[in-house]
Design an enzyme around this catalytic site. Sequence first.
Site, PDB file in Angstrom:
ATOM      1  CG  ASP A 188      57.270 -21.296  36.848  1.00  0.00           C
ATOM      2  OD1 ASP A 188      57.417 -19.852  37.456  1.00  0.00           O
ATOM      3  OD2 ASP A 188      57.042 -21.684  36.529  1.00  0.00           O
ATOM      4  CG  ASN A 191      57.465 -25.079  33.764  1.00  0.00           C
ATOM      5  OD1 ASN A 191      57.866 -23.534  33.785  1.00  0.00           O
ATOM      6  ND2 ASN A 191      56.861 -25.083  31.968  1.00  0.00           N
ATOM      7  CE  LYS A 192      52.788 -20.415  33.613  1.00  0.00           C
ATOM      8  NZ  LYS A 192      51.723 -19.065  34.476  1.00  0.00           N
TER       9      LYS A 192
END
Length: 358
Positions: free
Chosen positions: A246, A256-257
């Site tokens: 992201d 990121n996640k």
Amino acid sequence: MRERLLAAEKTTSIEWRGDHLCLLDQRQLPLQVVWQRFDSAASVAQAIRAMVVRGAPAIGISAAYGVVLGLRERLNRGGDWRAALDEDFAILAGSRPTAVNLAWALGQMRERLARLKPGEDALAALEAQAVAIHQSDREANLAMAQFGVELIRKFNSAEQSFLTHCNTGALATGGFGTALGVIRAAHLDGLVERVYADETRPWLQGARLTAWELANESVPVVLNADAAAAHLMKTRSISWVVVGADRITANGDVANKIGTYQLAVLAMHHGVRFMVVAPSSSFDMAMETGDDIPLEERPAIELLELAGQRVAADVPVFNPVFDVTPADLIDAIVTEKGVVERPTADKLARLMSRSRLH
């Protein structure tokens, strides 16, 4: 390879209809395929905030179309549409804080607005810019898929197993996918024995979306609990962990996640290669390290309930939805401009100075 990738495209989550935006409601998958219509910037911002649409590239594309809808609405109302449109930019910018693609896409729309010539049709110009952002992401997906397959083949040209986290496919982008796009391309190239998909708590993007996408394309996929990742790496001969991003900072740190960081630590311990796949729009070269990235936290209810049913004790909740993976845990970052192995600030600066290679 490009023609094979194009022929394999089956899924989309974003459709621009000229005077409105249609988004595939990803909260309903895999049980229902439901499209929603959006006619205003505010409604698109709410769709982003509520996770109707998710995935960093898809968020940026949707926001760009949201600006077009905002301009259409402002022009119909009359008055100072430029000042009013600033409100729409602000609403869209505040919808999700971590994914830099959102800010990048809105920046592209602002820049095009600033270049309007006297008498130029503002609505047509901004619509063309939003469509270009959408198409550019699709092209970037195709280039990344090809670069990623080349990298995989460099180390092993036989069938192998992959582990991925969250959803980074066509649902999360404007086209073929980022990390999942590489895996899909590897499958077309005969390199995939099996894909293990983390369920990705608490929104279950891996269970609901990634598994759905891969199963629909007959890619051999196995769903696993997030907590099984270490055991998988130890016992199932995983060759690569492949994830999206992201935001990537100048030194190569990756947001990121949530759960990505622990996968990178586990991969390092087990000798599994770790690949990040993201377009250049995910890079924030003005941010030096991942310590500076704003990490979104979401409501407690997402952990306390599942499908509207209470599943947890009534206790305080910590619910960050992103984490940061340090650059020194990453074997390669794949972009549409090329591949950087063992990323450093100098390597990434050289990468970002290139023109797109494909």
